[in-house]
Design an enzyme around this catalytic site. Sequence first.
Site, PDB file in Angstrom:
ATOM      1  N   ALA A  39       0.706   1.038  -9.360  1.00  0.00           N
ATOM      2  CA  ALA A  39       1.540   0.302  -8.241  1.00  0.00           C
ATOM      3  C   ALA A  39       2.164   0.771  -7.971  1.00  0.00           C
ATOM      4  O   ALA A  39       4.002   0.430  -8.744  1.00  0.00           O
ATOM      5  CB  ALA A  39       0.685  -1.333  -8.795  1.00  0.00           C
TER       6      ALA A  39
ATOM      7  N   THR B  78       2.120   1.856  -3.303  1.00  0.00           N
ATOM      8  CA  THR B  78       2.398   1.912  -2.533  1.00  0.00           C
ATOM      9  C   THR B  78       2.935   0.383  -2.459  1.00  0.00           C
ATOM     10  O   THR B  78       2.377  -0.226  -2.775  1.00  0.00           O
ATOM     11  CB  THR B  78       1.238   2.155  -1.806  1.00  0.00           C
ATOM     12  OG1 THR B  78       1.251   3.819  -1.820  1.00  0.00           O
ATOM     13  CG2 THR B  78       1.983   1.471  -0.327  1.00  0.00           C
TER      14      THR B  78
ATOM     15  N   PRO C  29       3.021  -2.703   1.158  1.00  0.00           N
ATOM     16  CA  PRO C  29       3.346  -2.989   2.395  1.00  0.00           C
ATOM     17  C   PRO C  29       3.999  -1.845   3.456  1.00  0.00           C
ATOM     18  O   PRO C  29       3.616  -1.478   4.831  1.00  0.00           O
ATOM     19  CB  PRO C  29       3.738  -4.349   2.768  1.00  0.00           C
ATOM     20  CG  PRO C  29       3.096  -4.655   1.481  1.00  0.00           C
ATOM     21  CD  PRO C  29       3.962  -4.474   0.640  1.00  0.00           C
TER      22      PRO C  29
ATOM     23  N   ALA D 262       6.515   0.954   2.945  1.00  0.00           N
ATOM     24  CA  ALA D 262       6.540   1.804   1.972  1.00  0.00           C
ATOM     25  C   ALA D 262       5.565   2.575   1.452  1.00  0.00           C
ATOM     26  O   ALA D 262       5.052   1.782   0.212  1.00  0.00           O
ATOM     27  CB  ALA D 262       7.619   1.571   1.242  1.00  0.00           C
ATOM     28  N   GLY D 263       4.636   3.410   2.254  1.00  0.00           N
ATOM     29  CA  GLY D 263       3.691   4.066   1.811  1.00  0.00           C
ATOM     30  C   GLY D 263       4.325   5.850   1.197  1.00  0.00           C
ATOM     31  O   GLY D 263       4.426   5.963   0.582  1.00  0.00           O
TER      32      GLY D 263
ATOM     33  N   ILE E  37      -3.727  -0.622  -3.894  1.00  0.00           N
ATOM     34  CA  ILE E  37      -4.052  -0.413  -4.935  1.00  0.00           C
ATOM     35  C   ILE E  37      -5.197   0.104  -5.722  1.00  0.00           C
ATOM     36  O   ILE E  37      -6.217  -0.959  -5.934  1.00  0.00           O
ATOM     37  CB  ILE E  37      -3.051  -1.590  -6.292  1.00  0.00           C
ATOM     38  CG1 ILE E  37      -1.441  -1.782  -5.268  1.00  0.00           C
ATOM     39  CG2 ILE E  37      -3.092  -1.150  -6.915  1.00  0.00           C
ATOM     40  CD1 ILE E  37      -0.714  -0.480  -5.304  1.00  0.00           C
TER      41      ILE E  37
ATOM     42  N   ARG F 149      -2.425  15.404  -7.990  1.00  0.00           N
ATOM     43  CA  ARG F 149      -2.520  16.067  -6.502  1.00  0.00           C
ATOM     44  C   ARG F 149      -4.442  17.498  -7.457  1.00  0.00           C
ATOM     45  O   ARG F 149      -4.420  17.514  -5.864  1.00  0.00           O
ATOM     46  CB  ARG F 149      -1.289  16.979  -6.164  1.00  0.00           C
ATOM     47  CG  ARG F 149      -0.696  15.110  -5.159  1.00  0.00           C
ATOM     48  CD  ARG F 149       0.885  16.114  -4.356  1.00  0.00           C
ATOM     49  NE  ARG F 149       1.037  14.524  -4.413  1.00  0.00           N
ATOM     50  CZ  ARG F 149       2.596  14.635  -4.164  1.00  0.00           C
ATOM     51  NH1 ARG F 149       3.567  15.886  -4.203  1.00  0.00           N
ATOM     52  NH2 ARG F 149       2.941  13.134  -3.100  1.00  0.00           N
TER      53      ARG F 149
ATOM     54  N   GLU G 268      -2.020   9.512  -2.699  1.00  0.00           N
ATOM     55  CA  GLU G 268      -1.376  10.960  -3.215  1.00  0.00           C
ATOM     56  C   GLU G 268      -0.296  11.769  -2.491  1.00  0.00           C
ATOM     57  O   GLU G 268      -0.500  12.491  -2.864  1.00  0.00           O
ATOM     58  CB  GLU G 268      -2.203  11.364  -4.505  1.00  0.00           C
ATOM     59  CG  GLU G 268      -3.857  10.776  -4.982  1.00  0.00           C
ATOM     60  CD  GLU G 268      -3.058   9.642  -5.854  1.00  0.00           C
ATOM     61  OE1 GLU G 268      -2.774   8.402  -5.777  1.00  0.00           O
ATOM     62  OE2 GLU G 268      -1.959  10.593  -6.822  1.00  0.00           O
ATOM     63  N   GLY G 269      -0.088  11.054  -1.637  1.00  0.00           N
ATOM     64  CA  GLY G 269       0.683  12.122   0.290  1.00  0.00           C
ATOM     65  C   GLY G 269      -0.120  12.599   0.319  1.00  0.00           C
ATOM     66  O   GLY G 269      -0.578  13.245   0.317  1.00  0.00           O
TER      67      GLY G 269
END
Lengths: 348, 373
Positions: free
Chosen positions: B114, B116, B118, B120-121, B148, B238, B352-353
């Site tokens: 956990a 990310t 609301p 901040a992504g 999540i 990634r 994941e970016g």
Amino acid sequence: MDEEHRVLESVVGEFASKELEPINKQIELEGIPKELKKRLSSQGFLGALAPYDLGGASLDRLGYSILLKQLASASPSVAFYVFLENSFVIKSILLKNEVREKIGLISGGEISGTFYYSHLLNFLEPGEIKKIDSKLTGKLNAVINSEANLFIVPADDGKFYLVESGFHPLDEHEKLGFRGLRFSPVKFDTSIKDAIEIPLNVDELIDDTHLPISAIAIGIAQGALNKAIEYAKERSAFLHKLKDFQPLAFGMAQAYSQLDILNEYLINIAQGERDIKKELMLKIISIDFARDVSKLALQVHGGYGYLMDFGIEKYYRDAMFLSILGGNHLDEKMKLSTLIFQEKAGWI
Amino acid sequence: MDFTLPEEIEEKRKKVREFALKEFTEERKRYFDENEKYPFEIRKLAYELGIINFSNPWDLLVSIEELCRVDPGLGISSFVYAFGSEILMLFGSDEQKKKYLEPVQRGEKIMGFAVTEPVAGSDVAGIASKMEKQPDGSYILNGSKMFITNGSIADYVLVLARTAPPPSEEKRHHNMSMAIVEMKWPGVSANKLKGKMGVRATDTAELVFENVRIPPENIIGEIGKGFYYVMTFFNITRIYVAAMSIGIAQGALDMIVEKAKKDKKFSSQESIQFTIAEMATRVDAARLLTYRAASLLFQFNPDPVFTSMAKYFAAETATYAAETALKVTGLDGAITSLERLFRDSKIMEIWEGSSEIEKLVIYRMFMKKMGVE
């Protein structure tokens, strides 16, 4: 654009934001509600191309394009429904005097119709309706608005028939886009005496859809881009608004410019003499553009764009579905190549 | 330079392909997608049959590819129950590994990760959740997390939160820490997110933490190092997202090849032949980029430039392949699971970016390699 069309643009825009935006999720999940069909009817949208004497709005090409574009910017499903009723069903029915009274029922939202043309889209398994003895019998796959009360369908004798009984929709297909409309196979077992032959030229009918499909594509791009611009003004990352970052701002500014140019081109063509080459050019470019812009808009929204609640992902799905239902790509590109080279081209 | 994988890995690829084709039936794919349900039974079966093998990274990589090639929603659900486990492997204490990691590896428990929020992504350093140290040594966690994976089905999640304010704007990534939070603890709640466009069989939730007491033994590694742990984790995962993306792209390519086999008129046209050639080239390029990045990672020498290149390129290849295949196969594709591959593929460019973040990483680390700070 003259005053009359400007007013139409504003009226439809207001209708889209007040009547469609608030129930967009419901449309996507449950289909276009009956009450909305009534409101579309009372505004004259369902009978946009029907003549005044049959209760229609008798819109010209520009008016009809504006209508579809504005509806699509809020709900591509509703725009496609209005397009289907007008460009296919009403235009086909107008060709047969004996059934013209049905137009009042369609434009009044009391019944809905659909027209089958999936077999013209390079589709391997469209199914078939056979004319055997006294019956039209068979199954058609990939029928959009398959819960309609009235179908105009091709039979194996090469003719199109209007039928109002003896059919039932089967389980739905995978549902890529235009989720407000049912999309499924339909089984037919209709008595031939209840089927009315419609003397239509399907190629001409399809040619007439280039402009309205372009309008829907431009509307999808407009709706998606407006939401992305608003979001980029509000959302922050790395201590700055998204709009402040060059790659995002430049991408959206570029899309905005292209949208404006396409819009101008649409207005120009819709006001001028019929020109199949220009209409085809516009359609091919606008559909690609709608797919690209809706993808950009989703990316700008990040994870939120992936959720139905934010009303962005539907543009991405619908733009792709429009590109599939909007015509036979290969045939149309060959046709455009031939128009441009003024001799047979692009056939190998 | 040898471009072949060991024979046992290729054998495993075949086994996983057979499993996916047998178990991911059209009915199941559609059911779990339409109903947005997590496929507990399929996950269990995949574990029992040895489809998922966390002890061999190449085995895991090709398994992910083959599972996602058939169905990303069911495929990801089959292995993502251990999401976040790399953090515990690398930075967890022996006690944490025994208590939390081993049950996940045995397929008994589900874990989540956990980070990310609301607000901040992509900007991980922008998170607002806080863990405040109490006089008894425990921490009190407050905040919320968004998107999540496994959020509403996990037994525990690894949470990133601030343990002190950032020293400056430039050092916003300082003073963040990670902790293991059990979902049954008082003050923890999960709200499953419904209405995702794709990967709908996977579980995604919003988590809320209200005065959640965390014992000191549940803090992972060192206080204040959380941001670095997360970035290390992303350097690993990634690669696996790139593998998912290759699977999707390959699946889309399979569908267009299928139509070409059935429809000679379609395949005789040069524009279609070129499309297939371009797609096959891009899928292979994505696979080669990913395998190079994976090879470095699996030899404990990860290179963030190659990792981000692989994730960025493979994700874009997944959406390109799904879009292109659907566009050219038309209704034939739209009424099959290609339609779902199209919906599933887009998330690869986001999670994941995002592609934008990958480009930032590539630029910064590449320039560093070139001697430019």
